[in-house]
Design an enzyme around this catalytic site. Structure first.
Site, short mmCIF file in Angstrom:
data_model
loop_
_atom_site.label_atom_id
_atom_site.label_comp_id
_atom_site.label_asym_id
_atom_site.label_seq_id
_atom_site.Cartn_x
_atom_site.Cartn_y
_atom_site.Cartn_z
N THR A 314 0.84 -1.20 0.00
CA THR A 314 0.00 0.00 0.00
C THR A 314 0.87 1.24 0.00
OG1 THR A 314 -0.12 0.46 2.38
CG2 THR A 314 -1.60 -1.24 1.52
N ASP A 315 0.25 2.39 -0.24
CA ASP A 315 0.89 3.65 0.06
C ASP A 315 0.61 3.99 1.51
OD1 ASP A 315 2.29 6.04 -0.24
OD2 ASP A 315 1.34 6.55 -2.14
N TRP A 316 1.14 5.09 1.97
CA TRP A 316 1.16 5.50 3.38
C TRP A 316 -0.26 5.58 3.97
CZ3 TRP A 316 5.70 6.95 6.09
CH2 TRP A 316 5.52 7.62 7.30
N ASP A 318 -2.95 3.87 3.71
CA ASP A 318 -4.11 3.84 2.82
C ASP A 318 -5.16 2.78 3.16
OD1 ASP A 318 -4.01 6.03 1.16
OD2 ASP A 318 -2.48 5.14 -0.13
#
Length: 771
Positions: A314-316, A318
């Site tokens: 994932t991104d930060w 998310d």
């Protein structure tokens, strides 16, 4: 024989070594061994240990500080927090830096060696550390910083960009880090978006071609990331991230599947085919569905169709965003269930790891997430750790990397900056300036290393650049070094509020600067933007700021020749004062050697060769891409109703002048009629008709003149950068296969339709038919 000694028996590139086995049988044998090791390890792991491998937290969490969001300086690992993170929760990955600040290689070695000693746990599984090393090793002091991706794309020099990726991989490993969250393969077609400078621009083909070589630069030609000189790449942000309706970060995207496949998918597919080991997911929403919860994208498209076998991260924060921001889940537990079932392997939790781990364990016990889904995710993570060689050598030592920050590497960064700079205007050949000229250097970007580098430079928003980059030259310092301080006057005129938001600025001795201009032979006016990225970089007006615009207009009234240097991450509109500028150079965000490169271009030691990687708009409400549809550029029609459409960029994608002149001739096709499966050879002659050596990016475009979906006006399908001496000619031949004639139709299938096509290179055109 040591591992490093063994590497010296293999091929050498850039003066350092990397492993190239070339042995398919050996590679398969190694894969089988890794698979066996992974399955054996998986069979011994508890559910809690498996879930821990799927969790990733930021470094501040495990350091001593007032809370888990910050660290004391100097940074010291917190034994109590590490016992909880690694001992109780079995977390398998750490990312980022502490206090949003770059560290020396020595500091990185101490931090990560401490993590590996504690983090292995019962089964001795090493921790995998990841970092955003996007134009060099972002968070390592002394690392070699290249231009940001948008400037790299302007070079059109694939060999140079691969070399830059190799250097970044070397220096990332010198920082004891094996995993790089790069490259960004988002398409950047909207100049309003705050992260366009992190992309390779608006064109799918250019982005795909660069993406392939950068992956190979990071991972090696055979993707052997166990080499101590390679890192695992991470493609981001899958998929369709930068085309939000608002033009602002992480706001909704509405995108047809046809457009997604035609424009946004090709670069990711090319990089996956090139062997990329991991991929990061789009933080936003497409058609109302957060991508982190979209099974059709994360599993059906990415896994089943594209065949991606690596780690999906994932991104930060998310997964938390699924309920905190996007409200498609009623709580964290449901958000975790949605994301993991959709296809997420690892959660970049950042700070609060307990809810993710506890909720995922509970979900498995309740049967809402299958154990097979957990095993699938964990096997991919363990496989990556084995592929990186972490089980044998969990970290690398900076002492084994003597070329870190070397002059050799710096020269490569300088060359990339020099080839990125794009000459947009040269009225009456005002450039290059004479080295005997007396110049005024002015503007908010004139004496700032921060603005040369942009965001993701020593810190997230780039605000700490000056703490680390003092030894490099600003534009002012580079000009002073080039022609002597006695010939250079500096008055800011306008300055940024460095402790404020990126767009905050103020008049700074403006009247003094206007008076100084009257005594100069020429003015070097350095305008643009202060540093930003992501949501803090959102804007409400694409025009360059009112203060900078007014300042440029007032300088023009002095009657002195003005050389405008644009140091900006996106094309800010300058049509209100562009006519009054005699010379215009686009510098993008050229990095630590951008000042030196600019001075060399301005005074003629370097002949500029950059080409725009986007359309530079003339007005904020006229943002068509170069591959726009015919209806966007209609001529006036007969009759009472005037339906003309004004396609009016300030400069078009691919534009870029030189101090010499290149003449194109003899455009020839191998056939004027062919079938879809036939190869078409296209040749053209290029001559340097000027009086100085220059580099030229030769670009081939194909137009599908009629199709079942209204075709793009033209599409880039091939390019090559060459260097020619005065009077020298060269014939280039491009070979096009059916991918150059194909498009995605209404059924979302990639097809070639029979009909009339046109090839254009350097203003020359030839038509052909596909039967």
């Amino acid at each position: 024989m040591t591992y490093f000694a063994k590497q010296k028996l293999s091929a050498i590139a850039l003066g350092f070594v990397f492993f190239l086995s070339g042995d398919v049988a050996f590679a398969q044998q190694n894969k089988n061994k890794i698979d066996q090791n992974v399955q054996s390890l998986l069979s011994k792991m508890t559910l809690e240990e498996k879930v821990g491998q799927m969790a990733q937290v930021t470094l501040d969490v495990i350091t001593k500080g007032k809370d888990r969001f910050s660290s004391y300086e100097p940074v010291v690992l917190d034994d109590k927090m590490m016992a909880d993170v690694f001992g109780k929760y079995k977390v398998g990955s750490i990312l980022n830096t502490a206090n949003n600040r770059a560290r020396t290689p020595q500091e990185w070695y101490g931090i990560i060696s401490g993590i590996q000693k504690v983090g292995k746990g019962r089964l001795k599984i090493p921790v995998i550390y990841g970092v955003d090393a996007i134009h060099g090793v972002t968070y390592t002091a002394g690392a070699t910083f290249f231009p940001q991706q948008i400037g790299q794309a302007a070079t059109r020099n694939l060999e140079l960009l691969k070399k830059g990726a190799q250097i970044t991989a070397y220096e990332t490993r010198a920082s004891s880090i094996p995993w790089n969250f790069s490259p960004v393969l988002d398409l950047g077609p909207d100049p309003r978006f705050p992260r366009i400078w992190e992309t390779y621009g608006e064109d799918p083909f250019l982005t795909a071609e660069i993406g392939k070589v950068v992956v190979k630069g990071y991972e090696g030609d055979d993707n052997n990331v166990s080499s101590p000189f390679h890192v695992a790449s991470c493609l981001k942000h899958f998929l369709g991230y930068q085309v939000s309706v608002s033009g602002k970060d992480r706001t909704p995207v509405y995108l047809s599947e046809q457009a997604l496949r035609e424009y946004h998918l090709p670069a990711f597919k090319a990089a996956i085919d090139a062997g990329a080991h991991s991929i990061m997911i789009n933080s936003g929403l497409i058609n109302g569905v957060p991508v982190h919860a979209d099974y059709s994208i994360l599993t059906k498209l990415l896994r089943d169709e594209l065949g991606f076998k690596g780690v999906v991260v994932t991104d930060w924060g998310d997964i938390e965003n699924l309920y905190q921001r996007d409200r498609v889940a009623k709580d964290n537990k449901e958000a975790v269930m949605m994301a993991i079932n959709a296809g997420i392997d690892m959660s970049m939790i950042a700070y609060k790891y307990e809810p993710f781990c506890d909720d995922l364990v509970a979900l498995v016990k309740e049967g809402k997430v299958k154990m097979s889904r957990i095993d699938e995710a964990v096997s991919r993570i363990l496989t990556l750790k084995y592929q990186l060689g972490l089980f044998d050598k969990p970290l690398t030592n900076y002492k084994d990397y003597p070329k870190f920050g070397s002059k050799e590497f710096e020269q490569a960064a300088y060359q990339t900056a020099a080839e990125s700079i794009t000459l947009l205007k040269n009225h009456n050949s005002v450039l290059p300036l004479s080295k005997g000229a007396k110049v005024l250097v002015t503007g908010p970007n004139a004496n700032s290393m921060r603005t040369l580098n942009g965001g993701w430079s020593y810190s997230w928003q780039g605000e700490k650049v000056e703490d680390f980059a003092a030894k490099y030259n600003t534009i002012l310092e580079a000009v002073q070094n080039k022609i002597g301080k006695m010939q250079v006057n500096f008055v800011p005129g306008v300055s940024y509020k460095m402790d404020g938001k990126y767009f905050e600025e103020y008049a700074d001795r403006m009247e003094e600067a206007l008076q100084a201009a009257k005594n100069a032979d020429a003015v070097i006016l350095c305008l643009g933007e202060n540093t930003y990225t992501e949501t803090p970089g959102n804007l409400s007006d694409l025009y360059l700021s009112e203060l900078q615009t007014s300042y440029a207009q007032q300088l023009a009234q002095t009657g002195k020749p003005i050389i405008l240097v644009l140091n900006e991450g996106r094309p800010r509109v300058i049509s209100k004062f562009e006519p009054a500028m005699q010379g215009i150079l686009m510098a993008y965000l050229p990095g630590n050697f951008g000042g030196d490169a600019l001075a060399d271009v301005i005074f003629g030691d370097v002949n500029p060769s950059g080409k725009l990687p986007f359309n530079y708009p003339k007005f904020p409400n006229s943002l068509a891409n170069y591959y726009h549809k015919p209806s966007e550029s209609r001529s006036v029609v007969e009759g009472v109703y005037n339906y003309d459409a004004d396609y009016n960029p300030q400069w078009e994608f691919g534009f870029g002048l030189s101090y010499t002149t290149f003449a194109y001739s003899n455009l020839k096709l191998s056939s004027n009629s062919l079938s879809a499966d036939d190869e078409l050879s296209v040749s053209v002659e290029i001559k340097n008709a000027g009086n100085r050596t220059g580099k030229e990016a030769v670009e081939l475009y194909v137009s599908d003149l009629y199709a079942s979906i209204t075709p793009d006006v033209k599409r880039l399908r091939a390019f090559e950068k060459i260097e020619l001496k005065p009077g020298e000619s060269r014939t280039l031949t491009f070979k096009l296969d059916k991918s150059a004639f194909a498009f995605v139709n209404r059924e979302n299938q990639t097809v070639v339709e029979p009909g009339e096509f046109e090839v254009s290179i350097g203003g020359l055109k030839e038509k052909f038919n596909i039967k």
